[in-house]
Motif scaffolding. Sequence first.
Motif, mmCIF file in Angstrom:
data_model
loop_
_atom_site.group_PDB
_atom_site.id
_atom_site.type_symbol
_atom_site.label_atom_id
_atom_site.label_comp_id
_atom_site.label_asym_id
_atom_site.label_seq_id
_atom_site.Cartn_x
_atom_site.Cartn_y
_atom_site.Cartn_z
ATOM 1 N N ARG A 9 0.866 -1.219 0.003
ATOM 2 C CA ARG A 9 0.078 -0.130 -0.014
ATOM 3 C C ARG A 9 0.998 1.084 -0.009
ATOM 4 N N PRO A 10 0.468 2.363 -0.523
ATOM 5 C CA PRO A 10 1.252 3.435 -0.630
ATOM 6 C C PRO A 10 1.826 4.038 0.725
ATOM 7 N N GLY A 11 0.836 3.865 1.802
ATOM 8 C CA GLY A 11 1.248 4.242 3.125
ATOM 9 C C GLY A 11 2.283 3.625 3.676
ATOM 10 N N GLU A 12 2.297 2.249 3.187
ATOM 11 C CA GLU A 12 3.344 1.371 3.655
ATOM 12 C C GLU A 12 4.588 1.700 3.310
ATOM 13 N N ILE A 13 4.794 2.155 1.847
ATOM 14 C CA ILE A 13 5.999 2.626 1.263
ATOM 15 C C ILE A 13 6.605 3.496 1.988
ATOM 16 N N ILE A 14 5.608 4.657 1.894
ATOM 17 C CA ILE A 14 6.189 5.895 2.671
ATOM 18 C C ILE A 14 6.664 5.676 4.275
ATOM 19 N N ALA A 15 5.980 4.954 4.950
ATOM 20 C CA ALA A 15 6.044 4.628 6.390
ATOM 21 C C ALA A 15 7.428 3.850 6.562
ATOM 22 N N ALA A 16 7.849 2.814 5.457
ATOM 23 C CA ALA A 16 9.137 2.237 5.562
ATOM 24 C C ALA A 16 10.372 3.181 5.039
ATOM 25 N N THR A 17 10.194 4.327 4.621
ATOM 26 C CA THR A 17 11.238 5.027 4.280
ATOM 27 C C THR A 17 11.715 6.020 5.237
ATOM 28 N N GLU A 18 12.791 5.877 5.828
ATOM 29 C CA GLU A 18 13.519 6.626 6.930
ATOM 30 C C GLU A 18 13.910 8.039 6.470
ATOM 31 N N ASN A 19 14.566 8.048 5.439
ATOM 32 C CA ASN A 19 15.176 9.472 4.926
ATOM 33 C C ASN A 19 15.085 9.404 3.373
ATOM 34 N N GLY A 20 14.413 9.964 2.701
ATOM 35 C CA GLY A 20 14.305 9.976 1.405
ATOM 36 C C GLY A 20 13.502 11.056 0.561
ATOM 37 N N ILE A 21 13.311 10.664 -0.735
ATOM 38 C CA ILE A 21 12.849 12.029 -1.518
ATOM 39 C C ILE A 21 11.415 11.175 -2.142
ATOM 40 N N TYR A 22 10.315 12.024 -2.011
ATOM 41 C CA TYR A 22 9.259 11.514 -2.540
ATOM 42 C C TYR A 22 8.694 12.388 -4.099
ATOM 43 N N ALA A 23 8.945 11.624 -5.246
ATOM 44 C CA ALA A 23 8.405 12.304 -6.288
ATOM 45 C C ALA A 23 6.983 12.358 -6.820
ATOM 46 N N LYS A 24 6.394 13.289 -6.283
ATOM 47 C CA LYS A 24 4.781 12.940 -6.681
ATOM 48 C C LYS A 24 4.382 13.127 -8.222
ATOM 49 N N TYR A 25 5.176 14.273 -8.957
ATOM 50 C CA TYR A 25 4.911 14.336 -10.156
ATOM 51 C C TYR A 25 6.368 14.441 -11.098
ATOM 52 N N MET A 26 6.461 13.443 -11.983
ATOM 53 C CA MET A 26 7.648 13.782 -12.757
ATOM 54 C C MET A 26 7.748 14.843 -13.899
ATOM 55 N N GLY A 27 8.807 15.505 -14.312
ATOM 56 C CA GLY A 27 8.709 16.296 -15.565
ATOM 57 C C GLY A 27 9.291 15.754 -16.579
ATOM 58 N N LEU A 32 16.957 -1.879 -8.797
ATOM 59 C CA LEU A 32 16.870 -1.267 -7.380
ATOM 60 C C LEU A 32 15.583 -1.173 -6.871
ATOM 61 N N VAL A 33 14.485 -1.358 -7.563
ATOM 62 C CA VAL A 33 13.198 -1.301 -7.096
ATOM 63 C C VAL A 33 12.926 -2.286 -5.992
ATOM 64 N N ASP A 34 12.766 -1.757 -4.736
ATOM 65 C CA ASP A 34 12.254 -2.908 -3.858
ATOM 66 C C ASP A 34 11.172 -2.794 -3.238
ATOM 67 N N MET A 35 10.007 -1.916 -3.714
ATOM 68 C CA MET A 35 8.686 -1.948 -3.108
ATOM 69 C C MET A 35 7.952 -1.649 -4.314
ATOM 70 N N VAL A 36 6.811 -1.989 -4.600
ATOM 71 C CA VAL A 36 5.900 -1.838 -5.708
ATOM 72 C C VAL A 36 4.545 -2.089 -5.139
ATOM 73 N N GLY A 37 3.826 -0.625 -5.120
ATOM 74 C CA GLY A 37 2.467 -0.427 -4.757
ATOM 75 C C GLY A 37 1.351 -1.090 -5.428
ATOM 76 N N ASN A 38 0.175 -0.977 -4.865
ATOM 77 C CA ASN A 38 -1.083 -1.605 -5.430
ATOM 78 C C ASN A 38 -1.949 -0.692 -6.431
#
Length: 462
Positions: free
Chosen positions: A355-373, A418-424
């Motif tokens: 779940r998206p919430g699980e991916i975010i919760a599992a990330t201690e220090n990172g970058i979230y790219a909401k929209y790519m350019g 290096l993809v280690d989590m994939v959402g639903n």
Amino acid sequence: MLSQSLIEDVLTAALSTGGDFSEIFVEDRFTNNITLRSSKIETALSGRDFGVGIRVFKGLQSVYAYTTDFSKDGLVKAAKNAAQAIKGNSVISPAPFVQEAYGTLHPIQMMPQEVVKSRKIAVMKKASDTCKNYHSSISQVTVRLMDEEQNVLIANSEGKWAEDKRVRSRLAIQAVAVSGNKMETGFYGPGAHSGFEFIENLNLDLYANEAARIAVTLLDASPCPSGKFPVIIDNEFGGVIFHEACGHGLEATAVAKNNSVFANRIGERVAPEIVTYIDDGTIPNEWGSINIDDEGEKARKNVLIENGILTDYLIDKFNSRRMGMESTGSGRRQSFRFAPTSRMTNTYIAPGKSRPGEIIAATENGIYAKYMGGGQVNPATGDYNFAIMEAYEVKNGKIGKPLKGATLIGNGPKTLQLVDMVGNNLGHGAGMCGSLSGSIPVNVGQPMIRVSEITVGGTKGE
């Protein structure tokens, strides 16, 4: 569009010097483009384009010509001119035509040509007003509406005869926010292989407000740090990074000449088991979908990477000769002015279990790219550089402050590994893709994913 007897004459003329295959592509296209800026119509353009492309093969030789002269003399002359580059020992005749039956995968309810412009402009003005009213900092809104009807006929010397009607519609909303000496832009551009019903039924509040929200959010964004971070890439247009950095490397255009890092690797593991990568032109009414490709082959679902294993490429008719593999229904072109080659349709990473919430919760220090350019990629190596339109820091498993000036720098095949989590939460985003056969509509897609490490270029170091 053209009679069978005339097309047979053209194909015969194209084979007159010893070619082993000839093809004709007939196109009749109607387009509308309207631009609304600051609540006023800036442009309203309509057009019609008619032309014919003729192609001849001899072994691994390919010659292409096109003309807008659709008289018998003009078409036969163009075919004979193309044939002059081919020298063979024997002359063959075209096979009798067999028209292949297929049902449309993308039903159209309202043909754009039958809808008056005032009705289209009413939707555009509503989108503009919604966007403008989002926040007082929104200084300018531009709304563009594009629709087209493309009628094609494809016939070849092997007896193929296929006709198709393609109808596409797209609404693009761009918002500009200003605060003091700061100016930022937000964009959203949904599209579909559909008629005006797609435009009229759009959730304008969602798309217009989202374009405005992006622009307003970026006004208060902090400079992005530089370094290597885990990066969460959101769904929909987030898939552009793998479209560019991996998808093009799976097209026969590059693979057949060994100009791809994926060449000669069928059966090898190229990604973690959680990654399945698909190109599917059959998804009903999606922007990149097709009924048939521009060589008359039926659209299909091509699984390119399955559970991390490379299983297939995207192959057009000519490169199938080079590779000794069957076409995958991937021969596409912008118009009759371009010879077709292998191209994507709707390309995406299949949904996983997180779940998206699980991916975010599992990330201690990172970058979230909401929209790519936008970005750049070298298809031979997979090296890429992509801007992030809207980014956030992730601290202690939570999304933090917005960031600006963020870029992702890396190598597509390595990033894939290096993809280690994939959402639903699979989603698709509409775009245009340029390559050897011109600019064509494609969808890019994925659920939210996390890459364990990507080099992030920012506006300051940390």
